[in-house]
Structures are given as structure tokens and as C-alpha cells.
Scaffold this active site. Sequence first.
Site, PDB file in Angstrom:
ATOM      1  N   LYS B  53       0.842  -1.201   0.000  1.00 42.46           N
ATOM      2  CA  LYS B  53       0.000   0.000   0.000  1.00 42.46           C
ATOM      3  C   LYS B  53       0.876   1.250   0.000  1.00 42.46           C
ATOM      4  O   LYS B  53       0.624   2.207  -0.738  1.00 42.46           O
ATOM      5  CB  LYS B  53      -0.946  -0.024   1.206  1.00 42.46           C
ATOM      6  N   GLN B  97      -4.474  -1.519   9.549  1.00 40.86           N
ATOM      7  CA  GLN B  97      -4.350  -2.877   9.022  1.00 40.86           C
ATOM      8  C   GLN B  97      -4.919  -3.888  10.027  1.00 40.86           C
ATOM      9  O   GLN B  97      -4.555  -3.886  11.200  1.00 40.86           O
ATOM     10  CB  GLN B  97      -2.873  -3.189   8.728  1.00 40.86           C
ATOM     11  N   ASP B 120     -11.228   2.676   4.094  1.00 45.41           N
ATOM     12  CA  ASP B 120     -11.546   1.248   4.081  1.00 45.41           C
ATOM     13  C   ASP B 120     -13.056   1.014   3.991  1.00 45.41           C
ATOM     14  O   ASP B 120     -13.491  -0.071   3.626  1.00 45.41           O
ATOM     15  CB  ASP B 120     -11.029   0.590   5.374  1.00 45.41           C
TER      16      ASP B 120
END
Lengths: 304, 304
Positions: B53, B97, B120
Site C-alpha cells: 500500500k 491494518q 476502508d
Amino acid sequence: MTATIIDGKAVAEAIRNEVKAEVTQLRAKGLTPGLATVIVGARPDSVSYVTSKRKTCEELGIRSIGVEFPENVSQDELLARVRRLCSDPQVHGILVQLPLPKHINEEVILNAVNIDKDVDGFHPVNVGKLGMKGREPLFAPCTPSGVIELLDRVGAKISVSRAVVLGRSNIVGLPVALLLLGRDATVTICHSKTQNLAEVCRQADILVAAIGRPRFVTADMVKPGAFVIDVGVNSLPVLNPDGSPVISEKTGKPRTKLVGDVDFDAVKEIATAITPVPGGVGPMTIAMLMKNTLRGAKHAFGLL
Amino acid sequence: MTATIIDGKAVAEAIRNEVKAEVTQLRAKGLTPGLATVIVGARPDSVSYVTSKRKTCEELGIRSIGVEFPENVSQDELLARVRRLCSDPQVHGILVQLPLPKHINEEVILNAVNIDKDVDGFHPVNVGKLGMKGREPLFAPCTPSGVIELLDRVGAKISVSRAVVLGRSNIVGLPVALLLLGRDATVTICHSKTQNLAEVCRQADILVAAIGRPRFVTADMVKPGAFVIDVGVNSLPVLNPDGSPVISEKTGKPRTKLVGDVDFDAVKEIATAITPVPGGVGPMTIAMLMKNTLRGAKHAFGLL
């Protein structure tokens, strides 16, 4: 075989009695649940709904806080009042009667309701949590949780069933589908764009109709033995044998009657159980609102 | 007939190029999008995801703000850092994460991410809005919106289709189902409790598999001509002809390969289009994350 006619009035009464018993216990400890009902303008249907809600509060010992605004209230004024209700310790549930006038942004008002007092369950956080695993919302929307309650009390096995929900409204279709999914049904959501609708509906062990089209669900759309829950409330004119409308002697206007989204007379011949309209899902909404208000109060009192 | 193999790598590259072009324009105006990636501990898979990422951010001109915590960080310290990122004007997206260590409440951390930076798309408000009519969330979750993007680019007609989603996880199954519903598909959500699964799957014009069971979807579960999207990523040992595991000369450990939830070789013979694993949905996730970060930045800059 004729279906069991699900008596929503009786179930709603049982729930009200359960709530009343708990409220009585709380009040004996000096704890009184409170529900604020906010109405803007004077739409006859809205006034009638709000009046019923307030009356039921009183019957159950729940403090009813009525808030009325004229049709032309500004969004800011309404918003300020909702915020005051959010911080009022006597208020455990806030119900803003919909629809609001066009000059007011419904989303802004509903999002201002604290999620701990969102007894209608319409806040996006509560809707999101309804669908998400491991994220129980404090409140599920009243009519959808009334549907689940009826299915449970009539003995439907939700978890291994195929459920079809007709309609995907924010108020009924979507949350009913999420609740059924949460109970391990295999859920299909149908709507105006669905192809081969009759075929899809016929796969349903549990069929929930919430589209607002009178007698739309005919017997050929129902699997024999299915549980059929009719959330539709449609007003139709009463007709004479010659097809002309019956005129009310009292009002001089055509008489109307309420019918659901399901062709009740035909479908009851093949279903295992079915809700009538009126007297099926309808009475459940206020009963579940009272249950939610009690839940909000118990949460506020640290009793959940 | 052999299916079109959907090239997720190529689609992801096209999206990255589109994002890069927009980022370049923004930076010419002195506006730089920024993504914060927060990792706790050093799980090899998490480190690998976060590294990808961050690397992609740099390739596209997005400012990458890396935040690392040791495995034993306290929930309060992590929470405080997330809150600082929420108020940092250089940060337009915050990615925490997952999974987090067991002593940390994932829900508490994720709910602390400001919904305007929730790239997200996992905040309950964003999930709720995903399902609700007239309530567009700022961000849709990355993998699910990657699924929709692939379907669109391969010419699937979502709106008149029957879609079946296998799996109801918060991360993929549920949001994919809500996105497909929002695009007017008739959606069925299946899961471990579904009866007659093969029969239900065979009704799908669009079949999305996200259950994490290697090659679970066999050809008899797929309608000829369907679009099949495989979100599964499962690791299987590579076997010798005699069934014994192949040992890697480099590592001395059994060699593994990635396979999806779909029996690709058999299903590709009957589907219209199918995603491979790897190289299908996988590459889309980071591309959509970059797209979301750009969106968050445009929102913050008042350009949406």
C-alpha cells in the site's frame, strides 16, 4: 389446508403487557422511561400515528414528551430542539415522525438523533450494525423487528429457511432483510427491477411483502406451506356490486378499506401462516417502539 | 465456450493510472493527497500488505504516512494516535491494518476513524449508508467496489441480473451484496447455513464467492453463461504426482500456491467471464484504496 391467521393484535398486546410489567418495576425504583415524539405540521396520518404512540406510552407508564412544530418551522430550530432532547436525561427515546416537510433535510434531522436514543433504529450507524457481524445495534427498527417477532411466535424456523423480501425501503425492506440474514436465513431481496418475480417469490419459505401495491402477491407467487408476512397498508375504495364506489353517509365521501400487498383470501389457502391487513404487522410497530423505549431507558439506567 | 478471463492486474493498473493523473493535477495546485497506514505488530501478511500500500502511494504521488506500533501497544495509545491522524490536515485517508492483536478492541479503533477519512469503508455509518436508499457513503469498501468495477469493465449487466453472494463477512460478502442491490440486482446472500446451496448458486447470473474455501464452487453450481467473481485467497500445498508435497529447495519448506474459492479450470468452461486467483480481484483492492484516498482528498479540498 387453510393457513394460521397470525393475530398481530394479540401478539402486540402480549408485548405491551411485558413492557408494562417491566416499566412498573422500574418506576417502583424511581426510574421512569421517557419517549419524545416530535411532529412537524398536521398531516392527518402523522397526527393519528403520533397520538397512538403517546396514548400507548401513557397506558404503559412511559413518560410521553410531546413536541409539536408548525409546518413552516426552520430546519435549524427543529435541529436545536432534537439536540436538546438528546441531552435531556428524562428522554430515553426520540421519535421524529416522518415524513418531514420538503424544506427540511430528513437525513440531517435523523442523523442528529443520538444513537443511544434512536428508538426508530433509522440512524445509519444502527442500520450498518444491523448488517454487520458482531455489531449488535442498540435498536432494531420497529416494524422489521415486529416481523421477526411474529415469525418467532408462530413457530417459523428462520435459520434454515429461504426468505424473500419484496421491497428494499430504508424503513422496512432493507432492515427486515438484514435481520433475517442475522438469523441465518438465506435472504433474497426483490424490487421493481427484479425479473421473473413470481418464480423468485415461489422459492420463499418466508415471504415478506413491503412494496405498497394492493394485493400484488397472488397465490401463484407463493410456495405452498410458506409463512407470509404482509407489511403493506394500502387504501382501496369500497365498491358496490355494480363496481361504483360506496359513499359514506357520514362523510359524503367514498368509503375506503385497508388491504395489504398480498391477495389474502387466495394466499391463505396455501400458506402455513399469514398476517391479515389490518391486524397483522400494523399493531406490532407501536408495541416494538415501546419495547425499544424500555430498552433505551434500561441502557441509560445502566441495566442492560 | 471458454470464459473471458478477467485481467484484474490490467484493470487495477488502469485505475492506478487514472488516479495518478488526477493526483498529478492536484499536486500542480499544491494539493497533495495523503494516506496514513497504521500497523500493529509484525505479522508477515500484514507487513506485506502495508508495504504494498505504501509503495503504491509513492508510485502515484500520494503522501504515505506510515505509523508502526509494537504488538503490545495499549489500546489507549493506539486510539490516541488514530485520533491525531483524524485531525491531521495532511491525512485524507486512514487505514488500520487488520487483524489487530487480541487485547485491542477492533470495533473501538475502527469507530474512532473519522468517516471522512474511512477509506476502508468499514465504519458502521458507511456500511449503513451503503445499504440505504438516498444515502451515498463517501467511501465504499475497497475489495467490494473492486468487484463491481470488474463486472462493469467486463460488460456484466448488473441491474437486471440475479446475483448470488457466497459469504456474508463485514469485509466482503455483506458490502458486495449491498453494492449489487444498490445497482438494482436481485441479490441473494448465502452462507454456511444455506440449504441446497448448489441450486441457489445455479440461479445466479452474477456469482461472487467470498467464503475462503479452496475450489468450493464447482461447475455444477454455476449457471452456464454466468459472470463469476472469485474473492477467495486460499493457500494450498503443491503436490508431486504421487501426492507428496513439493519441498522448496530455497526454504526447505513445502511449496504452496494460491487458489480461489472457485474451481477455476472447470468453471471457466461454462462461464461468460471469470476472475483468476491470483490476478483477479486481488490487485483491485489496493487500486480502489488509492481511488478512495484520492476521493477523500478531493472531499477535504472541497473538490467533490
